[in-house]
Write an enzyme that holds these catalytic residues in place. Structure first.
Site, mmCIF file in Angstrom:
data_model
loop_
_atom_site.group_PDB
_atom_site.id
_atom_site.type_symbol
_atom_site.label_atom_id
_atom_site.label_comp_id
_atom_site.label_asym_id
_atom_site.label_seq_id
_atom_site.Cartn_x
_atom_site.Cartn_y
_atom_site.Cartn_z
ATOM 1 N N LYS A 115 0.797 -1.320 0.258
ATOM 2 C CA LYS A 115 -0.420 -0.635 0.005
ATOM 3 C C LYS A 115 1.245 1.008 -0.318
ATOM 4 O O LYS A 115 2.150 1.326 0.432
ATOM 5 C CB LYS A 115 -0.765 -0.257 1.248
ATOM 6 C CG LYS A 115 -1.780 0.766 1.327
ATOM 7 C CD LYS A 115 -3.044 0.598 0.047
ATOM 8 C CE LYS A 115 -4.574 1.519 0.434
ATOM 9 N NZ LYS A 115 -5.493 0.964 0.209
ATOM 10 N N ASP A 155 -6.479 4.421 -5.201
ATOM 11 C CA ASP A 155 -7.320 4.211 -3.744
ATOM 12 C C ASP A 155 -8.178 5.959 -3.207
ATOM 13 O O ASP A 155 -8.455 6.778 -4.243
ATOM 14 C CB ASP A 155 -7.162 3.708 -2.232
ATOM 15 C CG ASP A 155 -7.206 3.817 -1.198
ATOM 16 O OD1 ASP A 155 -8.124 3.251 -1.115
ATOM 17 O OD2 ASP A 155 -7.283 4.323 -0.307
HETATM 18 P P1 NDP Z 1 -12.956 8.393 -2.614
HETATM 19 O O1 NDP Z 1 -11.945 9.048 -2.553
HETATM 20 O O2 NDP Z 1 -13.527 8.677 -4.332
HETATM 21 O O3 NDP Z 1 -13.908 8.795 -2.335
HETATM 22 C C1 NDP Z 1 -14.542 8.407 -0.769
HETATM 23 C C2 NDP Z 1 -15.561 8.817 -0.251
HETATM 24 O O4 NDP Z 1 -15.186 8.977 1.297
HETATM 25 C C3 NDP Z 1 -16.115 11.062 -0.181
HETATM 26 O O5 NDP Z 1 -16.584 11.194 -0.569
HETATM 27 C C4 NDP Z 1 -15.509 11.689 0.137
HETATM 28 O O6 NDP Z 1 -16.249 12.523 0.674
HETATM 29 C C5 NDP Z 1 -15.846 10.894 1.805
HETATM 30 N N1 NDP Z 1 -15.050 11.167 2.781
HETATM 31 C C6 NDP Z 1 -13.712 11.343 3.055
HETATM 32 N N2 NDP Z 1 -13.902 11.355 4.624
HETATM 33 C C7 NDP Z 1 -14.621 11.213 4.947
HETATM 34 C C8 NDP Z 1 -14.838 11.204 6.225
HETATM 35 N N3 NDP Z 1 -14.316 11.529 7.370
HETATM 36 N N4 NDP Z 1 -16.581 11.016 6.878
HETATM 37 C C9 NDP Z 1 -17.577 10.982 5.795
HETATM 38 N N5 NDP Z 1 -17.591 11.143 4.289
HETATM 39 C C10 NDP Z 1 -15.689 11.171 4.337
HETATM 40 O O7 NDP Z 1 -12.174 6.910 -2.362
HETATM 41 P P2 NDP Z 1 -12.509 5.847 -2.426
HETATM 42 O O8 NDP Z 1 -14.797 5.659 -3.422
HETATM 43 O O9 NDP Z 1 -11.795 5.286 -3.874
HETATM 44 O O10 NDP Z 1 -12.457 4.988 -0.834
HETATM 45 C C11 NDP Z 1 -13.061 4.852 -0.144
HETATM 46 C C12 NDP Z 1 -13.029 3.495 0.763
HETATM 47 O O11 NDP Z 1 -12.970 2.331 0.139
HETATM 48 C C13 NDP Z 1 -11.843 3.749 1.476
HETATM 49 O O12 NDP Z 1 -11.799 4.158 3.121
HETATM 50 C C14 NDP Z 1 -10.964 3.176 0.439
HETATM 51 O O13 NDP Z 1 -9.540 2.530 1.273
HETATM 52 C C15 NDP Z 1 -11.812 2.073 0.679
HETATM 53 N N6 NDP Z 1 -11.212 1.399 -0.672
HETATM 54 C C16 NDP Z 1 -11.043 2.125 -2.376
HETATM 55 C C17 NDP Z 1 -10.817 0.907 -3.521
HETATM 56 C C18 NDP Z 1 -10.899 1.553 -4.648
HETATM 57 O O14 NDP Z 1 -10.775 0.308 -5.284
HETATM 58 N N7 NDP Z 1 -11.031 2.836 -4.660
HETATM 59 C C19 NDP Z 1 -11.059 -0.722 -2.738
HETATM 60 C C20 NDP Z 1 -10.798 -0.950 -1.634
HETATM 61 C C21 NDP Z 1 -11.055 -0.011 -0.346
HETATM 62 P P3 NDP Z 1 -16.358 13.978 -0.369
HETATM 63 O O15 NDP Z 1 -16.712 13.702 -1.649
HETATM 64 O O16 NDP Z 1 -16.749 15.093 1.078
HETATM 65 O O17 NDP Z 1 -14.750 14.352 -0.372
#
Ligand code: NDP
Length: 433
Positions: A115, A155
């Protein structure tokens, strides 16, 4: 004890290691030959911490810190995402890397775990600044990435656009095409069909199998999905596809309740323009915005898909009180250990992230295969493989939960046990390396 002594302040990492060690006790009773693997497994093979210098739009030189933790390569090249967020530090990256080792093992594919990331807020950068940042990040990573060595993906904060920029600089530095060195690339550069959808879709495929075992399904279910980023939006789309209603969602600025169902296309459009879920709620007469957690809303299924520690004891109690059937982690570490205990005591099914959100890395591994064979597979083909991989992962986890913990529904212990078994067998076969 060695883990605590070496890095006393790494709380996320320690908590995760403790959880895994608790799960594998019964495995070691049956397989004492794997006992000496445990100490090695908790120590990353390599940790790279580096300076990322870049120039902002005003001409000022700025500096961030970059990380790549190459945790375990027993099953294959290090594989795992790259996170750009202000909260990124060595503790977070080691925690995510350790999780990734087990997650990747659970997919049944030949990929090790790693990672990386940087402590930067990509939303605070212009597109030009972010491209220069990605290029500086890639300049360091070029010495460490490679199709047979370490294959980073995206990510939080790193989507296909950023991976394209990172890969562009990498290719320029190494002087030849090696599309298997990064995954999550734009389609035109060899990105796999369905990679953006894979984590969200996979989480829903896993959830459907959990509900199957409870004699339930998503058809007609009320579902809360937190976040409105890549994982969350695709999970929402697949929930709706499966007949469920998304009754709540959130972002870093707040949450929204909408009992008649969130309009995912509109939410995606507003988020794509830099808006918030509150801006979305303003456009919908049946939606209410708030600053509270979406998990205090009434729901049958909860899919935390935003970030770590979203469901603590209060949210877990609310889910139990509302008679929630199942929680599956689309994000990494969104449910705290205390909350997991409350869910367990309350009889709520729990799908741990290392199994439930493995769909993204699974399709990344399919992207590596396509790059190696110079092939392009259709979305239908990739979706069918993703569905099979998630289903097989579920079976593997359930079987280990039953065999080593006497409860087929204890998917958390089952995931740790099943992941450990596969990695331990590979490490043992390699000798002490
Ligand atoms: P993104 O950056 O696309 O989205 C993250 C989302 O979470 C955004 O809507 C963001 O809000 C919101 N967010 C961030 N911090 C907070 C908080 N403190 N409280 C509430 N909402 C919050 O990331 P991903 O969707 O790619 O990833 C999301 C999760 O999934 C992570 O934990 C990541 O490690 C995990 N993951 C992702 C993978 C992938 O393929 N992308 C694979 C496996 C796991 P805002 O829109 O306002 O920024």
């Amino acid at each position: 004890r060695d883990v605590l002594r070496r890095d006393p302040h790494q709380e996320f990492f320690h908590s995760d290691v403790r959880g895994v060690l608790r799960s594998i006790g019964p495995v070691l009773v049956e397989h004492p030959e794997y006992t000496d693997v445990v100490g090695r497994l908790c120590e990353p093979e390599r940790v790279i911490v580096f300076r990322i210098p870049w120039v902002d739009d005003s001409g000022r030189v700025r500096v961030n810190r970059g990380f790549r933790v190459q945790f375990n390569s027993a099953l294959g090249p290090y594989k795992g995402g790259t996170r750009f967020a202000p909260s990124v530090d060595l503790d977070v990256v080691k925690f995510l890397g350790f999780e990734q080792v087990f997650k990747n093992a659970l997919t049944g594919q030949d990929i090790g775990g790693g990672k990386g990331g940087a402590d930067v807020d990509p939303k605070a950068l212009s597109a030009g600044e972010l491209m220069r940042f990605c290029q500086s990040f890639a300049t360091e990573m070029a010495g460490h990435a490679g199709a047979a060595v370490d294959v980073p993906a995206g990510d939080m904060g790193v989507g296909s656009r950023e991976i394209g920029w990172i890969y562009g600089q990498y290719q320029r530095l190494i002087g030849y095409h090696e599309p298997g060195a990064f995954t999550g690339k734009p389609a035109v550069l060899g990105g796999s069909a369905l990679r953006p959808e894979a984590t969200g879709y996979g989480t829903v495929y896993f959830t459907r199998r959990m509900l199957d075992d409870q004699g339930r399904d998503l058809d007609g279910a009320r579902v809360v999905v937190s976040g409105s980023g890549s994982v969350a939006l695709h999970a929402m789309a697949k929930v709706i596809d499966s007949g469920g209603t998304v009754v709540g969602c959130s972002d870093s600025r707040g949450s929204v309740s909408e009992p008649d169902g969130v309009d995912v296309d509109l939410l995606r459009e507003i988020k794509g323009q830099g808006g918030s879920v509150a801006d979305y709620a303003e456009k919908r007469s049946g939606a209410t915005a708030s600053q509270g957690s979406p998990f205090t809303l009434e729901c049958d299924v909860a899919l935390p898909c935003a970030t770590q520690n979203e469901i603590g004891p209060d949210e877990a109690r609310a889910l139990v009180d509302h008679g929630c059937w199942a929680v599956a982690e689309g994000a990494n570490g969104p449910v705290t250990p205390e909350a997991r205990e409350i869910l367990r005591e309350g009889g709520v099914g729990f799908g741990p992230g290392k199994a439930a959100n493995a769909g993204g890395v699974a399709v990344s591994a399919l992207e590596m295969q396509q790059a190696a064979g110079r092939e392009r597979w259709s979305a239908e083909d990739v979706d069918a493989q993703l569905s099979t991989i998630m289903s097989d992962a579920y079976d593997r986890v359930r079987e280990a939960a039953d065999r080593y913990h006497g409860d087929p529904g204890d998917l958390e212990n089952g995931a740790n046990a099943a992941g450990f078994l596969r990695v331990a067998e590979a490490m043992t076969s390699l000798g002490v390396v």
